[in-house]
Scaffold this motif. Structure first.
Motif, PDB file in Angstrom:
ATOM      1  N   VAL A 189      15.926  -8.968 -12.401  1.00 45.90           N
ATOM      2  CA  VAL A 189      16.398  -7.779 -13.109  1.00 45.90           C
ATOM      3  C   VAL A 189      16.397  -6.583 -12.169  1.00 45.90           C
ATOM      4  O   VAL A 189      15.672  -6.553 -11.183  1.00 45.90           O
ATOM      5  CB  VAL A 189      15.487  -7.470 -14.326  1.00 45.90           C
ATOM      6  N   ALA A 190      17.207  -5.606 -12.479  1.00 49.27           N
ATOM      7  CA  ALA A 190      17.239  -4.376 -11.692  1.00 49.27           C
ATOM      8  C   ALA A 190      16.036  -3.515 -12.060  1.00 49.27           C
ATOM      9  O   ALA A 190      15.728  -3.325 -13.241  1.00 49.27           O
ATOM     10  CB  ALA A 190      18.534  -3.614 -11.962  1.00 49.27           C
ATOM     11  N   THR A 191      15.336  -3.005 -11.065  1.00 44.55           N
ATOM     12  CA  THR A 191      14.158  -2.175 -11.323  1.00 44.55           C
ATOM     13  C   THR A 191      13.832  -1.307 -10.108  1.00 44.55           C
ATOM     14  O   THR A 191      14.181  -1.652  -8.972  1.00 44.55           O
ATOM     15  CB  THR A 191      12.918  -3.049 -11.646  1.00 44.55           C
ATOM     16  N   SER A 192      13.192  -0.182 -10.379  1.00 44.41           N
ATOM     17  CA  SER A 192      12.676   0.663  -9.296  1.00 44.41           C
ATOM     18  C   SER A 192      11.158   0.578  -9.241  1.00 44.41           C
ATOM     19  O   SER A 192      10.518   1.266  -8.439  1.00 44.41           O
ATOM     20  CB  SER A 192      13.103   2.125  -9.510  1.00 44.41           C
ATOM     21  N   ASP A 193      10.583  -0.273 -10.098  1.00 46.78           N
ATOM     22  CA  ASP A 193       9.131  -0.442 -10.143  1.00 46.78           C
ATOM     23  C   ASP A 193       8.713  -1.440  -9.068  1.00 46.78           C
ATOM     24  O   ASP A 193       8.450  -2.615  -9.338  1.00 46.78           O
ATOM     25  CB  ASP A 193       8.695  -0.931 -11.527  1.00 46.78           C
ATOM     26  N   LEU A 194       8.681  -0.968  -7.830  1.00 46.44           N
ATOM     27  CA  LEU A 194       8.435  -1.823  -6.675  1.00 46.44           C
ATOM     28  C   LEU A 194       7.217  -1.349  -5.889  1.00 46.44           C
ATOM     29  O   LEU A 194       6.886  -0.165  -5.894  1.00 46.44           O
ATOM     30  CB  LEU A 194       9.658  -1.812  -5.750  1.00 46.44           C
ATOM     31  N   VAL A 195       6.582  -2.278  -5.204  1.00 45.00           N
ATOM     32  CA  VAL A 195       5.549  -1.924  -4.234  1.00 45.00           C
ATOM     33  C   VAL A 195       6.270  -1.472  -2.975  1.00 45.00           C
ATOM     34  O   VAL A 195       7.077  -2.214  -2.413  1.00 45.00           O
ATOM     35  CB  VAL A 195       4.630  -3.122  -3.923  1.00 45.00           C
ATOM     36  N   VAL A 196       6.011  -0.246  -2.533  1.00 45.83           N
ATOM     37  CA  VAL A 196       6.712   0.311  -1.378  1.00 45.83           C
ATOM     38  C   VAL A 196       5.784   0.352  -0.166  1.00 45.83           C
ATOM     39  O   VAL A 196       4.592   0.067  -0.262  1.00 45.83           O
ATOM     40  CB  VAL A 196       7.272   1.722  -1.689  1.00 45.83           C
ATOM     41  N   SER A 197       6.331   0.727   0.969  1.00 46.06           N
ATOM     42  CA  SER A 197       5.587   0.607   2.224  1.00 46.06           C
ATOM     43  C   SER A 197       4.862   1.880   2.651  1.00 46.06           C
ATOM     44  O   SER A 197       4.043   1.830   3.559  1.00 46.06           O
ATOM     45  CB  SER A 197       6.540   0.184   3.350  1.00 46.06           C
ATOM     46  N   ALA A 198       5.137   3.029   2.041  1.00 46.50           N
ATOM     47  CA  ALA A 198       4.508   4.283   2.454  1.00 46.50           C
ATOM     48  C   ALA A 198       4.050   5.079   1.244  1.00 46.50           C
ATOM     49  O   ALA A 198       4.771   5.164   0.242  1.00 46.50           O
ATOM     50  CB  ALA A 198       5.476   5.118   3.303  1.00 46.50           C
ATOM     51  N   TYR A 199       2.846   5.658   1.352  1.00 52.67           N
ATOM     52  CA  TYR A 199       2.249   6.404   0.250  1.00 52.67           C
ATOM     53  C   TYR A 199       1.579   7.669   0.777  1.00 52.67           C
ATOM     54  O   TYR A 199       0.981   7.654   1.858  1.00 52.67           O
ATOM     55  CB  TYR A 199       1.179   5.563  -0.457  1.00 52.67           C
ATOM     56  N   VAL A 200       1.660   8.732   0.013  1.00 51.38           N
ATOM     57  CA  VAL A 200       0.850   9.928   0.256  1.00 51.38           C
ATOM     58  C   VAL A 200      -0.328   9.838  -0.698  1.00 51.38           C
ATOM     59  O   VAL A 200      -0.147   9.837  -1.923  1.00 51.38           O
ATOM     60  CB  VAL A 200       1.642  11.225   0.005  1.00 51.38           C
ATOM     61  N   GLY A 201      -1.518   9.740  -0.168  1.00 52.30           N
ATOM     62  CA  GLY A 201      -2.682   9.565  -1.021  1.00 52.30           C
ATOM     63  C   GLY A 201      -3.858   9.046  -0.246  1.00 52.30           C
ATOM     64  O   GLY A 201      -3.989   9.301   0.955  1.00 52.30           O
ATOM     65  N   ASP A 202      -4.720   8.288  -0.931  1.00 55.99           N
ATOM     66  CA  ASP A 202      -5.899   7.755  -0.268  1.00 55.99           C
ATOM     67  C   ASP A 202      -5.922   6.233  -0.367  1.00 55.99           C
ATOM     68  O   ASP A 202      -5.065   5.616  -1.008  1.00 55.99           O
ATOM     69  CB  ASP A 202      -7.179   8.360  -0.850  1.00 55.99           C
ATOM     70  N   ASN A 203      -6.920   5.641   0.266  1.00 59.64           N
ATOM     71  CA  ASN A 203      -6.999   4.186   0.346  1.00 59.64           C
ATOM     72  C   ASN A 203      -7.132   3.524  -1.027  1.00 59.64           C
ATOM     73  O   ASN A 203      -6.579   2.452  -1.260  1.00 59.64           O
ATOM     74  CB  ASN A 203      -8.188   3.773   1.222  1.00 59.64           C
ATOM     75  N   SER A 204      -7.872   4.163  -1.931  1.00 57.04           N
ATOM     76  CA  SER A 204      -8.105   3.560  -3.243  1.00 57.04           C
ATOM     77  C   SER A 204      -6.841   3.517  -4.086  1.00 57.04           C
ATOM     78  O   SER A 204      -6.758   2.766  -5.057  1.00 57.04           O
ATOM     79  CB  SER A 204      -9.203   4.323  -3.993  1.00 57.04           C
ATOM     80  N   THR A 205      -5.837   4.311  -3.712  1.00 56.54           N
ATOM     81  CA  THR A 205      -4.547   4.286  -4.404  1.00 56.54           C
ATOM     82  C   THR A 205      -3.651   3.173  -3.866  1.00 56.54           C
ATOM     83  O   THR A 205      -2.969   2.482  -4.622  1.00 56.54           O
ATOM     84  CB  THR A 205      -3.830   5.639  -4.249  1.00 56.54           C
ATOM     85  N   VAL A 206      -3.688   2.988  -2.553  1.00 56.67           N
ATOM     86  CA  VAL A 206      -2.788   2.033  -1.901  1.00 56.67           C
ATOM     87  C   VAL A 206      -3.318   0.600  -1.981  1.00 56.67           C
ATOM     88  O   VAL A 206      -2.555  -0.352  -2.182  1.00 56.67           O
ATOM     89  CB  VAL A 206      -2.569   2.438  -0.430  1.00 56.67           C
TER      90      VAL A 206
END
Length: 259
Positions: A31-48
């Protein structure tokens, strides 16, 4: 695989022609979705970290976090979702000499001190002040790493390399190694630590499957500076490796490709 007969091929061609005339085609799976695991995050380790586990480590896996410290990575992971084995140097377990049988672990998590300042012999010169205070307090008991042998950036690599080989020993085939690291400037020289780790780990039988970038939300501060020579690091990496002794190394692939 058996070859198709001329009759079968003809039937397939007729089916394709009918689909073309009707404007219909075989629907692809998914299915088409934007709910994906991406490669870059602004945040901290516990988020990623939870995103990495959701993509690469099935629930119920035996996970050895060999630099557990205060468990920062696990703050957002529901208890009981994984069979967690938390250890670090403060509990008497060295990540270079693990108390596990060969090929007994599904996933190893490795996050040793990744700045050469943690390996300086004199406590007064050790890293951990200023913007690095929080990181230092999160690793084990906040003391600098005790090691002998190579100095400065070579000491950082020495720990990563030895810990990586030990992780390879205890991981099952196709097991996952998650490594936290950061590039650094040492003695006014740029060191791309994540590249050095990838190259070394490939040589011992790991496949570099994924990479995540973590960008800190606040800006780093320098306590004193005369002239800036390099961009200040405000990002770090999670590297995801898979134990795969059958996969060709990068050098072998390059040779196959004629490079």
């Amino acid at each position: 695989m058996a070859r198709k007969t001329a009759r079968q091929l003809g039937l397939n061609l007729k089916t394709d022609e009918r689909r073309a005339r009707s404007g219909k085609r075989k629907s692809p799976d998914g299915v088409a979705t934007s709910d994906l695991v991406v490669s870059a995050y602004v945040g901290d380790n516990s988020t990623v970290f939870p995103e990495i586990l959701s993509l690469h480590v099935p629930p119920g896996s035996i996970v050895a976090d060999v630099t557990y410290g205060k468990g920062v990575f696990w703050r957002r992971i529901p208890k009981g979702e994984y069979e967690l084995r938390p250890t670090d140097i403060a509990t008497g377990v060295d990540c270079r000499d693990l108390p596990y049988e060969d090929e007994s672990i599904d996933c190893v998590v490795l996050d040793p001190p990744y700045m050469e300042g943690f390996y300086r012999k004199r406590e007064a010169q050790a890293a951990g002040g200023g913007t690095h205070t929080a990181f230092r307090s999160y690793y084990s008991n906040g003391k600098r790493a005790k090691t002998s042998g190579p100095k400065y950036h070579a000491a950082v690599l020495d720990l990563y390399f030895k810990a990586g080989r030990e992780a390879h020993r205890v991981l099952r085939e196709s097991g996952t190694l998650i490594v936290k690291c950061q590039d650094e400037v040492s003695a006014n020289m740029q060191h791309l630590t994540h590249v050095q780790i990838v190259n070394e780990y490939e040589s011992v039988g790991f496949y570099a499957k994924d990479l995540f970038v973590v960008v800190r939300a606040n800006r780093p501060v320098a306590s004193r500076i005369v002239k800036q020579e390099h961009a200040r690091k405000n990002h770090s990496y999670f590297l995801v490796f898979v134990k795969d002794g059958k996969r060709k190394t990068a050098q072998q692939r390059y040779k196959t490709w004629g490079l």
